[in-house]
Design a protein around this motif. Structure first.
Motif, PDB file in Angstrom:
ATOM      1  N   LEU A 198     -73.397  66.321  53.964  1.00 62.17           N
ATOM      2  CA  LEU A 198     -74.381  67.052  54.751  1.00 62.17           C
ATOM      3  C   LEU A 198     -74.175  68.553  54.595  1.00 62.17           C
ATOM      4  O   LEU A 198     -73.045  69.048  54.630  1.00 62.17           O
ATOM      5  CB  LEU A 198     -74.276  66.677  56.225  1.00 62.17           C
ATOM      6  N   ILE A 199     -75.296  69.276  54.437  1.00 59.18           N
ATOM      7  CA  ILE A 199     -75.208  70.736  54.393  1.00 59.18           C
ATOM      8  C   ILE A 199     -75.906  71.364  55.582  1.00 59.18           C
ATOM      9  O   ILE A 199     -75.757  72.561  55.834  1.00 59.18           O
ATOM     10  CB  ILE A 199     -75.775  71.301  53.076  1.00 59.18           C
ATOM     11  N   GLY A 200     -76.672  70.584  56.330  1.00 56.72           N
ATOM     12  CA  GLY A 200     -77.337  71.096  57.524  1.00 56.72           C
ATOM     13  C   GLY A 200     -77.921  69.948  58.323  1.00 56.72           C
ATOM     14  O   GLY A 200     -78.217  68.883  57.772  1.00 56.72           O
ATOM     15  N   ALA A 201     -78.055  70.153  59.631  1.00 54.31           N
ATOM     16  CA  ALA A 201     -78.619  69.121  60.503  1.00 54.31           C
ATOM     17  C   ALA A 201     -79.284  69.769  61.704  1.00 54.31           C
ATOM     18  O   ALA A 201     -78.856  70.838  62.159  1.00 54.31           O
ATOM     19  CB  ALA A 201     -77.531  68.150  60.967  1.00 54.31           C
ATOM     20  N   ALA A 202     -80.324  69.121  62.208  1.00 53.89           N
ATOM     21  CA  ALA A 202     -81.016  69.596  63.406  1.00 53.89           C
ATOM     22  C   ALA A 202     -81.456  68.386  64.215  1.00 53.89           C
ATOM     23  O   ALA A 202     -81.904  67.384  63.645  1.00 53.89           O
ATOM     24  CB  ALA A 202     -82.229  70.443  63.029  1.00 53.89           C
ATOM     25  N   ILE A 203     -81.306  68.458  65.533  1.00 55.84           N
ATOM     26  CA  ILE A 203     -81.750  67.383  66.408  1.00 55.84           C
ATOM     27  C   ILE A 203     -82.626  67.963  67.510  1.00 55.84           C
ATOM     28  O   ILE A 203     -82.533  69.149  67.832  1.00 55.84           O
ATOM     29  CB  ILE A 203     -80.571  66.591  67.015  1.00 55.84           C
ATOM     30  N   VAL A 237     -83.291  65.720  61.724  1.00 56.00           N
ATOM     31  CA  VAL A 237     -83.573  66.032  60.323  1.00 56.00           C
ATOM     32  C   VAL A 237     -82.285  66.571  59.723  1.00 56.00           C
ATOM     33  O   VAL A 237     -81.606  67.391  60.352  1.00 56.00           O
ATOM     34  CB  VAL A 237     -84.707  67.070  60.185  1.00 56.00           C
ATOM     35  N   VAL A 238     -81.946  66.102  58.526  1.00 53.84           N
ATOM     36  CA  VAL A 238     -80.731  66.569  57.862  1.00 53.84           C
ATOM     37  C   VAL A 238     -81.047  66.966  56.429  1.00 53.84           C
ATOM     38  O   VAL A 238     -82.034  66.526  55.841  1.00 53.84           O
ATOM     39  CB  VAL A 238     -79.613  65.507  57.866  1.00 53.84           C
ATOM     40  N   ALA A 239     -80.183  67.793  55.872  1.00 54.09           N
ATOM     41  CA  ALA A 239     -80.194  68.113  54.445  1.00 54.09           C
ATOM     42  C   ALA A 239     -78.839  67.716  53.889  1.00 54.09           C
ATOM     43  O   ALA A 239     -77.804  68.001  54.503  1.00 54.09           O
ATOM     44  CB  ALA A 239     -80.457  69.596  54.213  1.00 54.09           C
ATOM     45  N   ALA A 240     -78.849  67.041  52.745  1.00 51.80           N
ATOM     46  CA  ALA A 240     -77.605  66.551  52.156  1.00 51.80           C
ATOM     47  C   ALA A 240     -77.615  66.796  50.661  1.00 51.80           C
ATOM     48  O   ALA A 240     -78.675  66.768  50.013  1.00 51.80           O
ATOM     49  CB  ALA A 240     -77.426  65.060  52.431  1.00 51.80           C
ATOM     50  N   VAL A 246     -79.122  69.682  43.488  1.00 50.19           N
ATOM     51  CA  VAL A 246     -80.172  68.874  44.109  1.00 50.19           C
ATOM     52  C   VAL A 246     -79.772  68.538  45.545  1.00 50.19           C
ATOM     53  O   VAL A 246     -78.694  68.000  45.803  1.00 50.19           O
ATOM     54  CB  VAL A 246     -80.425  67.579  43.312  1.00 50.19           C
ATOM     55  N   VAL A 247     -80.666  68.857  46.473  1.00 46.80           N
ATOM     56  CA  VAL A 247     -80.457  68.639  47.904  1.00 46.80           C
ATOM     57  C   VAL A 247     -81.632  67.838  48.441  1.00 46.80           C
ATOM     58  O   VAL A 247     -82.790  68.106  48.089  1.00 46.80           O
ATOM     59  CB  VAL A 247     -80.345  69.991  48.649  1.00 46.80           C
ATOM     60  N   SER A 248     -81.375  66.844  49.275  1.00 47.48           N
ATOM     61  CA  SER A 248     -82.429  66.026  49.860  1.00 47.48           C
ATOM     62  C   SER A 248     -82.564  66.322  51.350  1.00 47.48           C
ATOM     63  O   SER A 248     -81.564  66.424  52.059  1.00 47.48           O
ATOM     64  CB  SER A 248     -82.111  64.534  49.686  1.00 47.48           C
ATOM     65  N   MET A 249     -83.801  66.451  51.808  1.00 49.43           N
ATOM     66  CA  MET A 249     -84.091  66.674  53.224  1.00 49.43           C
ATOM     67  C   MET A 249     -84.878  65.474  53.745  1.00 49.43           C
ATOM     68  O   MET A 249     -85.864  65.054  53.132  1.00 49.43           O
ATOM     69  CB  MET A 249     -84.895  67.965  53.393  1.00 49.43           C
ATOM     70  N   ASP A 250     -84.438  64.906  54.861  1.00 50.11           N
ATOM     71  CA  ASP A 250     -85.161  63.769  55.430  1.00 50.11           C
ATOM     72  C   ASP A 250     -84.863  63.692  56.917  1.00 50.11           C
ATOM     73  O   ASP A 250     -83.945  64.346  57.419  1.00 50.11           O
ATOM     74  CB  ASP A 250     -84.759  62.469  54.738  1.00 50.11           C
ATOM     75  N   GLY A 251     -85.634  62.889  57.618  1.00 49.95           N
ATOM     76  CA  GLY A 251     -85.470  62.777  59.065  1.00 49.95           C
ATOM     77  C   GLY A 251     -85.787  61.392  59.557  1.00 49.95           C
ATOM     78  O   GLY A 251     -86.355  60.558  58.843  1.00 49.95           O
ATOM     79  N   SER A 252     -85.433  61.143  60.800  1.00 48.99           N
ATOM     80  CA  SER A 252     -85.725  59.868  61.440  1.00 48.99           C
ATOM     81  C   SER A 252     -85.518  60.039  62.938  1.00 48.99           C
ATOM     82  O   SER A 252     -85.333  61.151  63.438  1.00 48.99           O
ATOM     83  CB  SER A 252     -84.823  58.754  60.883  1.00 48.99           C
ATOM     84  N   SER A 253     -85.502  58.927  63.657  1.00 49.93           N
ATOM     85  CA  SER A 253     -85.222  58.949  65.092  1.00 49.93           C
ATOM     86  C   SER A 253     -84.216  57.857  65.404  1.00 49.93           C
ATOM     87  O   SER A 253     -84.133  56.845  64.697  1.00 49.93           O
ATOM     88  CB  SER A 253     -86.493  58.751  65.912  1.00 49.93           C
ATOM     89  N   THR A 254     -83.426  58.068  66.457  1.00 48.26           N
ATOM     90  CA  THR A 254     -82.343  57.156  66.812  1.00 48.26           C
ATOM     91  C   THR A 254     -82.329  56.957  68.321  1.00 48.26           C
ATOM     92  O   THR A 254     -82.507  57.913  69.085  1.00 48.26           O
ATOM     93  CB  THR A 254     -80.981  57.733  66.359  1.00 48.26           C
ATOM     94  N   ASP A 255     -82.092  55.715  68.751  1.00 46.32           N
ATOM     95  CA  ASP A 255     -81.952  55.431  70.177  1.00 46.32           C
ATOM     96  C   ASP A 255     -80.739  56.152  70.747  1.00 46.32           C
ATOM     97  O   ASP A 255     -79.708  56.303  70.080  1.00 46.32           O
ATOM     98  CB  ASP A 255     -81.747  53.927  70.402  1.00 46.32           C
ATOM     99  N   VAL A 256     -80.867  56.604  71.987  1.00 49.06           N
ATOM    100  CA  VAL A 256     -79.737  57.149  72.739  1.00 49.06           C
ATOM    101  C   VAL A 256     -79.639  56.381  74.056  1.00 49.06           C
ATOM    102  O   VAL A 256     -80.590  55.693  74.451  1.00 49.06           O
ATOM    103  CB  VAL A 256     -79.889  58.669  72.992  1.00 49.06           C
ATOM    104  N   PRO A 257     -78.498  56.446  74.739  1.00 48.29           N
ATOM    105  CA  PRO A 257     -78.338  55.666  75.976  1.00 48.29           C
ATOM    106  C   PRO A 257     -79.457  55.925  76.985  1.00 48.29           C
ATOM    107  O   PRO A 257     -79.956  57.036  77.126  1.00 48.29           O
ATOM    108  CB  PRO A 257     -76.985  56.129  76.502  1.00 48.29           C
ATOM    109  N   ASP A 258     -79.822  54.869  77.694  1.00 50.39           N
ATOM    110  CA  ASP A 258     -80.930  54.922  78.639  1.00 50.39           C
ATOM    111  C   ASP A 258     -80.457  55.535  79.956  1.00 50.39           C
ATOM    112  O   ASP A 258     -80.200  54.839  80.943  1.00 50.39           O
ATOM    113  CB  ASP A 258     -81.479  53.516  78.864  1.00 50.39           C
ATOM    114  N   THR A 259     -80.338  56.879  79.938  1.00 49.68           N
ATOM    115  CA  THR A 259     -79.951  57.604  81.142  1.00 49.68           C
ATOM    116  C   THR A 259     -81.089  58.520  81.570  1.00 49.68           C
ATOM    117  O   THR A 259     -81.976  58.850  80.775  1.00 49.68           O
ATOM    118  CB  THR A 259     -78.690  58.455  80.898  1.00 49.68           C
TER     119      THR A 259
END
Length: 206
Positions: free
Chosen positions: A78-83, A68-71, A30-43
């Motif tokens: 984690l088995i995969g990640a994309a940004i 988005v990651v798969a775990a 069983v593998v779960s795929m989900d995503g979100s958004s995260t703040d990064v420095p204000d440059t």
């Protein structure tokens, strides 16, 4: 960034033993795929590349990265990640995870991911799917199975996207009693949830 990317690709992957609690269901990992958004420095560079949320009156305080990651569900490994930029949708980023999926896996995902083309691409890896459908997603029954689930089809938007995909739909509600043990008879019933899977046999996959 490249050395970190290479290190991640070297070590990412399932780590749970197949007989460990929560790792497998019906002999599928069983593998779960989900995503979100995260703040990064204000440059300036981050703002130009990632963008930031905004409303009618002002822009957000920080640029944001969409990821988005798969775990592996049983271990969290984690088995995969994309940004990507904030403006890129989760379904688009999810296609970068296809290399992490394969035969013997059951991929779970929330309602933001369900579409004909993404389901088609994940199934092409040999993995199976069990994804939630949103209330607005049209699933017309074509056959009712013995356990109360039913078959429906995911239709492509364009003929070039391929043939319809037959799926099994599992609808359910969650009933909860009051914290005091239900002595007052109070019970809450959730909305109707709908799960979509390519595992069509209710006896093999109850």
């Amino acid at each position: 960034a490249d050395p970190l990317h290479m290190l991640f690709e070297l070590v990412a992957g399932p780590v749970g033993a197949l007989d460990a609690a929560g790792v497998c269901c019906c002999e599928l990992r069983v593998v779960s795929m989900d995503g979100s958004s995260t703040d990064v420095p204000d440059t300036k560079d981050n703002d130009e590349y990632f963008g930031r949320p905004s409303n009618a009156t002002r822009a957000g305080a920080f640029p944001q990265v969409r990821w988005v990651v798969a775990a592996e569900s049983g271990t969290g490994a984690l088995i995969g990640a994309a940004i990507g930029p904030y403006t890129v949708g989760e379904q688009t980023l999810a296609r970068d995870l296809l290399g992490a999926f394969g035969p013997g896996m059951l991929v779970l995902a929330d309602r933001n991911f369900l579409s004909h083309t993404l389901a088609r691409d994940v199934l092409a890896t040999g993995a199976h799917i069990l994804w939630r459908a949103s209330a607005s997603f049209r699933l017309t029954p074509i056959a009712v199975l013995g356990d109360g689930t039913y078959l429906a089809q995911l239709h492509p938007r364009r003929n070039a996207d391929g043939p319809p995909i037959t799926v099994r739909v599992i609808e359910y509600t969650v009933h909860t009693s009051s914290p005091n043990g239900g002595s007052d008879g109070a019970e809450d019933t959730s909305e109707v949830f709908a799960l979509v899977t390519d595992l069509l046999d209710p006896e093999a996959h109850p």
